[in-house]
Write a protein that holds these residues in place. Structure first.
Motif, PDB file in Angstrom:
ATOM      1  N   ASN A   1       0.836  -1.189   0.000  1.00 42.36           N
ATOM      2  CA  ASN A   1       0.000   0.000   0.000  1.00 42.36           C
ATOM      3  C   ASN A   1       0.873   1.243   0.000  1.00 42.36           C
ATOM      4  OD1 ASN A   1      -2.497  -1.209  -0.050  1.00 42.36           O
ATOM      5  ND2 ASN A   1      -2.619  -1.417   2.157  1.00 42.36           N
ATOM      6  N   ALA A   2       0.817   2.015  -1.089  1.00 40.01           N
ATOM      7  CA  ALA A   2       1.602   3.245  -1.201  1.00 40.01           C
ATOM      8  C   ALA A   2       3.052   3.010  -0.790  1.00 40.01           C
ATOM      9  CB  ALA A   2       0.987   4.366  -0.381  1.00 40.01           C
ATOM     10  N   TYR A   3       3.621   1.912  -1.325  1.00 42.93           N
ATOM     11  CA  TYR A   3       5.020   1.536  -1.140  1.00 42.93           C
ATOM     12  C   TYR A   3       5.307   1.013   0.257  1.00 42.93           C
ATOM     13  CZ  TYR A   3       4.955   4.733  -5.110  1.00 42.93           C
ATOM     14  OH  TYR A   3       4.622   5.374  -6.268  1.00 42.93           O
ATOM     15  N   GLY A   4       4.260   0.637   0.986  1.00 41.92           N
ATOM     16  CA  GLY A   4       4.439   0.008   2.284  1.00 41.92           C
ATOM     17  C   GLY A   4       4.024  -1.441   2.228  1.00 41.92           C
TER      18      GLY A   4
ATOM     19  N   GLY B   1       4.479  -6.909 -10.030  1.00 45.27           N
ATOM     20  CA  GLY B   1       4.982  -6.693  -8.673  1.00 45.27           C
ATOM     21  C   GLY B   1       6.374  -6.116  -8.628  1.00 45.27           C
ATOM     22  N   ALA B   2       6.801  -5.407  -9.683  1.00 40.20           N
ATOM     23  CA  ALA B   2       8.130  -4.798  -9.679  1.00 40.20           C
ATOM     24  C   ALA B   2       8.232  -3.770  -8.559  1.00 40.20           C
ATOM     25  CB  ALA B   2       8.414  -4.133 -11.020  1.00 40.20           C
ATOM     26  N   SER B   3       9.439  -3.594  -8.032  1.00 34.21           N
ATOM     27  CA  SER B   3       9.633  -2.661  -6.927  1.00 34.21           C
ATOM     28  C   SER B   3       9.510  -1.212  -7.355  1.00 34.21           C
ATOM     29  CB  SER B   3      11.009  -2.881  -6.289  1.00 34.21           C
ATOM     30  OG  SER B   3      11.064  -4.131  -5.631  1.00 34.21           O
TER      31      SER B   3
ATOM     32  N   PHE C   1       0.564   4.103  -7.739  1.00 36.32           N
ATOM     33  CA  PHE C   1       0.563   3.917  -6.293  1.00 36.32           C
ATOM     34  C   PHE C   1       0.886   2.478  -5.891  1.00 36.32           C
ATOM     35  CE2 PHE C   1      -1.936   7.589  -7.330  1.00 36.32           C
ATOM     36  CZ  PHE C   1      -1.506   8.524  -6.408  1.00 36.32           C
ATOM     37  N   ALA C   2       1.068   1.610  -6.891  1.00 32.88           N
ATOM     38  CA  ALA C   2       1.371   0.209  -6.616  1.00 32.88           C
ATOM     39  C   ALA C   2       2.850  -0.115  -6.784  1.00 32.88           C
ATOM     40  CB  ALA C   2       0.554  -0.691  -7.554  1.00 32.88           C
TER      41      ALA C   2
END
Length: 277
Positions: free
Chosen positions: A2-5, A159-161, A185-186
């Motif tokens: 979620n938002a890089y978390g 699912g890339a970083s 945002f993903a």
């Protein structure tokens, strides 16, 4: 995530401290105009239901969301995004089509538009420079805004970083965000210089490189792709640990940028335990 978390439940609609969600069309339009009038704008336009859906699923902070048919939009949510029904019911404010046209350069056929806060720079940096289990896509001097948006969408699906760009193209340009369908945002999205790229082995796509089918791409790889016309820049080529080539029929000059990214990410995913199931 979620938002890089870390992964988690769908968050509550979030607004600036002390500011309730707008309750009327006039309040919603005033909120919209006020956010875009900020001295340092930090909100991006989400065009259409699917962009808003994706942004909310991945933790975007959405202070205002408009629609021209609230009942119809909630019916669409019940069909395509039941996980967001309650959030959208609290967030959406119905306004007339003329009001949306005055605020949005090209209104979406779904009649939905929203503003979302860009992720904090610290969250972006942490996602790119922390311990990574999936690759980062590097677009070296890209030129085409729509292609960059399509790459963001691909990267999110695999699912890339992150997706980073070098050169003058802004990966948060409205056209790129439109092409990414709210999926900025993903996955961490940022412009960087070559000297600022995160760590990890860098595999740069080039026709003269080794056949990708004979290589194993590590989970923390940087996968770099040159511009649509000029290929890899000298600086990126010098930074590369290995040049890699995609299989291609003779006399075919190139693939579309998003196609190349998709092929490389699929090759990585087919052998990695970190790829989405």
């Amino acid at each position: 995530m979620n938002a890089y978390g870390p992964p988690g439940a769908i968050p509550e609609p979030s607004v600036p401290p002390g500011a309730p969600l707008p309750a009327s069309p006039d309040e919603a339009v005033a909120r919209w105009r006020g956010l875009l009038a900020e001295a340092a704008p930090r909100h991006v336009l989400l065009e259409g239901f699917h962009a808003l859906k994706h942004a909310l699923r991945f933790g975007a902070v959405v202070p205002v969301a408009l629609c021209t048919d609230r009942a119809g939009t909630l019916e669409l949510a019940a069909e395509l995004a039941p996980d967001l029904g309650e959030v959208l019911a609290r967030l959406l404010v119905e306004v007339d089509a003329q009001a949306v046209s005055a605020l949005v350069p090209r209104p979406h056929p779904t009649g939905v538009a929203a503003l979302a806060e860009r992720p904090a720079p610290a969250a972006v940096a942490a996602a790119l420079r922390g311990e990574r289990r999936t690759p980062v896509v590097v677009l070296d001097q890209p030129r085409h805004l729509g292609n960059a948006g399509a790459v963001v969408r691909l990267a999110a699906g695999f699912g890339a970083s992150g997706v980073v760009t070098t050169g003058p193209l802004d990966p948060w340009h409205p056209t790129v965000v439109r092409g990414g369908a709210g999926l900025h945002f993903a996955t961490a999205v940022a412009p960087l210089e070559v000297s600022e790229l995160p760590g990890g082995p860098l595999f740069a796509l080039d026709p003269e490189g080794a056949d990708i089918r004979g290589l194993a791409l590590p989970d923390d790889a940087l996968l770099a792709f040159g511009s649509e016309r000029h290929g890899l820049s000298a600086g990126l080529r010098a930074r590369a640990d290995q040049l890699v080539a995609l299989p291609m029929r003779p006399q075919v000059s190139s693939y579309n940028l998003a196609t190349s990214v998709g092929m490389a990410l699929f090759h990585w995913a087919s052998a990695s335990g970190a790829a989405p199931a």
